[in-house]
Each structure stands twice: as structure tokens, then as C-alpha cells.
Motif scaffolding. Sequence first.
Motif, PDB file in Angstrom:
ATOM      1  N   GLN A  14      -4.025 -12.386 -12.978  1.00  0.00           N
ATOM      2  CA  GLN A  14      -5.054 -13.028 -13.793  1.00  0.00           C
ATOM      3  C   GLN A  14      -6.443 -12.716 -13.253  1.00  0.00           C
ATOM      4  OE1 GLN A  14      -4.866 -15.574 -16.670  1.00  0.00           O
ATOM      5  NE2 GLN A  14      -6.849 -14.529 -16.625  1.00  0.00           N
ATOM      6  N   GLY A  15      -6.584 -12.751 -11.917  1.00  0.00           N
ATOM      7  CA  GLY A  15      -7.874 -12.448 -11.306  1.00  0.00           C
ATOM      8  C   GLY A  15      -8.306 -11.008 -11.570  1.00  0.00           C
ATOM      9  N   TYR A  16      -7.358 -10.093 -11.534  1.00  0.00           N
ATOM     10  CA  TYR A  16      -7.665  -8.689 -11.803  1.00  0.00           C
ATOM     11  C   TYR A  16      -8.153  -8.527 -13.243  1.00  0.00           C
ATOM     12  CZ  TYR A  16      -6.998  -3.579 -11.662  1.00  0.00           C
ATOM     13  OH  TYR A  16      -7.178  -2.212 -11.702  1.00  0.00           O
ATOM     14  N   ALA A  17      -7.464  -9.185 -14.178  1.00  0.00           N
ATOM     15  CA  ALA A  17      -7.890  -9.121 -15.581  1.00  0.00           C
ATOM     16  C   ALA A  17      -9.263  -9.760 -15.765  1.00  0.00           C
ATOM     17  CB  ALA A  17      -6.860  -9.812 -16.471  1.00  0.00           C
ATOM     18  N   ASP A  18      -9.529 -10.828 -15.033  1.00  0.00           N
ATOM     19  CA  ASP A  18     -10.813 -11.526 -15.161  1.00  0.00           C
ATOM     20  C   ASP A  18     -11.980 -10.662 -14.699  1.00  0.00           C
ATOM     21  OD1 ASP A  18      -9.584 -13.732 -16.210  1.00  0.00           O
ATOM     22  OD2 ASP A  18      -9.604 -14.902 -14.357  1.00  0.00           O
ATOM     23  N   THR A  19     -11.739  -9.768 -13.740  1.00  0.00           N
ATOM     24  CA  THR A  19     -12.837  -8.908 -13.282  1.00  0.00           C
ATOM     25  C   THR A  19     -13.344  -8.023 -14.417  1.00  0.00           C
ATOM     26  OG1 THR A  19     -11.364  -7.123 -12.534  1.00  0.00           O
ATOM     27  CG2 THR A  19     -11.925  -8.838 -10.928  1.00  0.00           C
ATOM     28  N   THR A  71      -1.396 -13.869 -18.552  1.00  0.00           N
ATOM     29  CA  THR A  71      -1.199 -15.302 -18.813  1.00  0.00           C
ATOM     30  C   THR A  71       0.242 -15.716 -18.522  1.00  0.00           C
ATOM     31  OG1 THR A  71      -0.605 -15.017 -21.151  1.00  0.00           O
ATOM     32  CG2 THR A  71      -2.965 -15.158 -20.616  1.00  0.00           C
ATOM     33  N   GLU A  72       1.002 -14.804 -17.887  1.00  0.00           N
ATOM     34  CA  GLU A  72       2.415 -15.008 -17.547  1.00  0.00           C
ATOM     35  C   GLU A  72       3.293 -15.099 -18.795  1.00  0.00           C
ATOM     36  OE1 GLU A  72       3.048 -18.047 -14.639  1.00  0.00           O
ATOM     37  OE2 GLU A  72       1.622 -17.188 -13.224  1.00  0.00           O
ATOM     38  N   ARG A 120       0.531 -10.039  -9.072  1.00  0.00           N
ATOM     39  CA  ARG A 120       1.339 -10.880  -9.943  1.00  0.00           C
ATOM     40  C   ARG A 120       0.721 -12.262 -10.004  1.00  0.00           C
ATOM     41  NH1 ARG A 120       7.664  -9.301  -9.957  1.00  0.00           N
ATOM     42  NH2 ARG A 120       7.358 -10.188 -11.996  1.00  0.00           N
ATOM     43  N   GLY A 121       1.086 -13.019 -11.027  1.00  0.00           N
ATOM     44  CA  GLY A 121       0.626 -14.401 -11.136  1.00  0.00           C
ATOM     45  C   GLY A 121      -0.886 -14.510 -11.162  1.00  0.00           C
ATOM     46  N   LYS A 122      -1.425 -15.353 -10.270  1.00  0.00           N
ATOM     47  CA  LYS A 122      -2.872 -15.573 -10.234  1.00  0.00           C
ATOM     48  C   LYS A 122      -3.624 -14.303  -9.855  1.00  0.00           C
ATOM     49  CE  LYS A 122      -2.732 -20.536  -9.250  1.00  0.00           C
ATOM     50  NZ  LYS A 122      -3.122 -21.622  -8.302  1.00  0.00           N
ATOM     51  N   ALA A 123      -3.006 -13.461  -9.031  1.00  0.00           N
ATOM     52  CA  ALA A 123      -3.662 -12.206  -8.649  1.00  0.00           C
ATOM     53  C   ALA A 123      -3.840 -11.311  -9.867  1.00  0.00           C
ATOM     54  CB  ALA A 123      -2.854 -11.491  -7.574  1.00  0.00           C
TER      55      ALA A 123
END
Length: 290
Positions: free
Chosen positions: A211-216, A142-143, A206-209
Amino acid sequence: MLIKHLLLLAAILASGVVQTEAAEQHIAQGMLLKVDHENRVVTISCSAIPGYMDAMVMEFEVRQPNGLNSIKPGAIVRFNMVEQNHKVYAEQLQKLSGESAEAEPAEAARLSILHSVVNPAEAARAVQIGGQVPDFTLTDQTEKLTRFTSFRGKVVVLTFAYARCPNPNYCFRLSNNLALLGKRFHDRMGRDLVLMTIVIDPDNDRGKALQGYADTWKADPSAWRFLTGSLPEVRNVADLFGMTFWSDEGFLTHSFHTVVIDRSGRLVANVEGNQFSATQLGDLVQGVLR
């Protein structure tokens, strides 16, 4: 008549029928959970032995405890399981190497040894079992800046990964172990237990990437933090647990470590390799949560 009875008794004792029943033996493997040195008893989360027993947690008396002091909780061990006279014993207990039969972790393990020889100061930074884990600060999915010491009072399970890892037996497997921990201890997540994945590819994750990794993994940031920072910051955390990684033709080669830290911030276990199950890791964590 007396002589006949004495001869019969001698024959029975010689056969061992009265005093000792035949021992049943099996080669077993599992994760060491606890060592009771005073009573010479070990607790092991055992893998299944086909045709004999399911996977389960068992206590064993160790009749020959030589070398037991050198094996710590979290070690993957192989031993001879002996069942005799309604008791079970662990004999010839030995720690298995953290290496995998697969090429990358085996190479990483060898180069880790070389790295420790070439850079002894960095190797000396690795926290030993029972040692206090130093504080560090990284950025989560979430930065948000996250300090390790902010989780005092909670058990922390930590591993390392990166999003582009091409082999499902590597980063995916270690992360999946954490996901299964989250399901097993769902009522304690965030409150008593926190998961951490240290992401070792900050140039890409980093950043959105991130977040995307965590979302998977459908990771709730209150319970499972995906953390990264600058490359020196990430290496600093990796060094604390003897974890090494480096770039190799666009991907990363790295050693495998899954770390369990108690509520006071002390290192309980540093499980090397990927040759263990999520159930065994959960059995280890359950003991720490108690």
C-alpha cells in the motif's frame, strides 16, 4: 538548333534537376506504432532530431520492406529518414535490442537468453503478439484479489517493479511512465484504461508495504493496481511476458518489459528495455484506445 536543344535537355536530365530534388537524410529513432503491410507504410513515434524536427508521430513509406514482417508494434527502431520530393521515407529500418547500456538490464537480457535455453518449456509460455493473455489472479494494494479477466473491455498497460530498486533509471522510470500515462489519459483512467504494476518482491512488498509503495505514486486502485502474490504466482505472470528476475546480494536483477493489452485481452505490444519515452508509450496506447 534542334541538336542544341537535345544536348541541353540531356545535360539537364543528367544533372537530375528536373526529375529529382536532392534528398535530405537523417538517422532517426522511435517506437513503431503501426505497420500497414498492404501499402508498405509504417507509423512511428519519432524522437526529436535536433535542428531538424521535434518529437512527433509520422507515417513513412518503406521503399525496401525486406524484414518488415519481423518488426512488431512497440519495437524501438532506428532508421534512415529520407525526405525527397515532399515525401518522407524510412529506409534501413532495424529493431534495436531491448538491452540498455547500463549493466543490470544488459546482464538480465543475457541471462534471459540463457534461461530460455535451459528452460525451453517456460520460455514457450511467453505470449506472442496477437495472442490471448491467460487469466491470472494476484492481490492488489487494498488486499483485494484481482483477476486479470475482470478488466475485459479495457486497455491494460502492465509493467514490473519493486519498491527497493536502487536505480532511478530502472523500476522508477518504468513506473513513472505509467504515472505520466495516467495524466495524459486522466479522463479515461479506470473506465477505458487500467494500469498494472506487478511487484516482484513479495517477501518485502506485501500488505502495508505494498500500500505504501502504491501511495508513493498516488495510485487510485480503481485505475492503477499494484499486484503481487506468492513468488510462484508472480513468476507465473512474469513468464507470460518473457520477464525474468532473481535475487542478487539482497536486491533483484530483472529484465524490463512494458506490456500493452487490448480490450479483448490480446497482447498488442511487449516493449523491452527502458530506452523509450512516456510520450512514445502514450502514442502507442492512444492507438489501441481508438
